[in-house]
Scaffold this active site. Sequence first.
Site: not given
Ligand SMILES: Cc1cc2nc3c(=O)[nH]c(=O)nc-3n(C[C@H](O)[C@H](O)[C@H](O)COP(=O)(O)OP(=O)(O)OC[C@H]3O[C@@H](n4cnc5c(N)ncnc54)[C@H](O)[C@@H]3O)c2cc1C
Length: 392
Positions: A72, A201, A293, A297, A385
Amino acid sequence: MHTQVAILGAGPAGLLLAHLLSLHRIESVVLETKSRSYVESRIRAGVLEHGTAQLLCDTGVGERLKRQGMRHKGINLGYSGEIHRIDLSDLTDGKAITVYGQHEVVKDLIAARISSGGKILFEVDDVCVDALSTNRPRITFRHQGQDCELTGDWLAGCDGSHGVSRTSVPPGALRVFEKNYPFAWLGILAEAAPSWEELIYAHHEEGFALFSMRSPSVTRLYLQCKPDEDLSKWPDERIWENLERRLSFAGSKKVRRGKILQKGVTTMRSLAVEPMQYGRLFLAGDAAHIVPPTGAKGMNLAVSDVWFLTRALADFYSKGRTDLLESYSNSCLRRVWKAQRFSWWMTCLMHRFDHDDAFELRRQLAELDYLTSSGAAATALAENYVGLPWEG
Ligand SMILES: Cc1cc2nc3c(=O)[nH]c(=O)nc-3n(C[C@H](O)[C@H](O)[C@H](O)COP(=O)(O)OP(=O)(O)OC[C@H]3O[C@@H](n4cnc5c(N)ncnc54)[C@H](O)[C@@H]3O)c2cc1C
């Protein structure tokens, strides 16, 4: 079991870190509490910054992204019943965003991990971390009914906002900065071809709405709601009526309805910890910071964190240098705080707060008018963005 880098979490941060390390021939083991099918179908973010999409393509995990991702070049701001386009590419020397679901990124990274023979254990339980300030940080856990232990030269806490790595750091060693918002997002995934080609938005007196998509046949839509919203009070008809009102613009199409495949409430929070390191534990992604969200970011910050961490670990293993490991937290935090600022600003600009009065509404509308009529203001939005440079 001993490995060079023990990684907690198979979200975007943990999986991409394992992938980037493997390209530098650095061994790692990934531990994940959920099943493979669960993490591969968890619908969350969907907007990849320019640099995120490029990194995935440059490192060999972008084949499906190139085919199925939707590039996009602009986004839209809707307010006062009209729609205004911000041309991201024109304002940022040709950069763009790519709409590609986070769960698709996760699928691509898991496939790459498994096909390269990298170690990844799903459905681990009772995860505890200790010995963080020694040369052998340790994780104990249960897997397939067995008590297991994994030590690493380094430990990467990529286990998201509810993981154990951040909370295993002794009290007082990390400073926590936090902000809560008095609203949430009611999100739906609908089986409907997107009505518009780019994201919208929408600012509305009844509250914010976001039109987005995940594929040419699936629409992702959000409505501002209360943090404790009871989903049982939101039958499909009420959701569509609200979306149609808030996404109604003069001379424009209407939201296309479809079967609702998923409904959920996402709370809004800003959080950052400093430093993003304790002893031999490095925190990355949502384990270290959470953004509302609105600015899209969260996943992108997870990607830039692990890019910094890979660079530092590669320098350590190839040259024995620790300076990039020591500066990891500062390098990430510079970018994290700019993304925090942008996410907070977009959130305050687009949402209605309970205490808002007529003055506040006029102020928001004046800011939207400024953004869509001033090249300087639109450029500031566009460059944030599509993603600020990872360094500097
Ligand atoms: C419910 C939700 C909805 C979201 N929706 C949006 C959205 O619509 N738009 C947007 O821009 N961003 C959204 N976000 C933000 C974005 O998805 C996150 O910033 C992104 O997932 C970050 O990636 P990460 O790998 O740091 O964490 P995560 O994706 O959370 O990955 C962490 C992983 O660690 C695992 N884990 C947890 N505890 C343990 C443990 N003790 N031992 C081993 N593994 C473990 C979890 O199961 C998970 O798979 C959302 C976040 C959440 C939580």
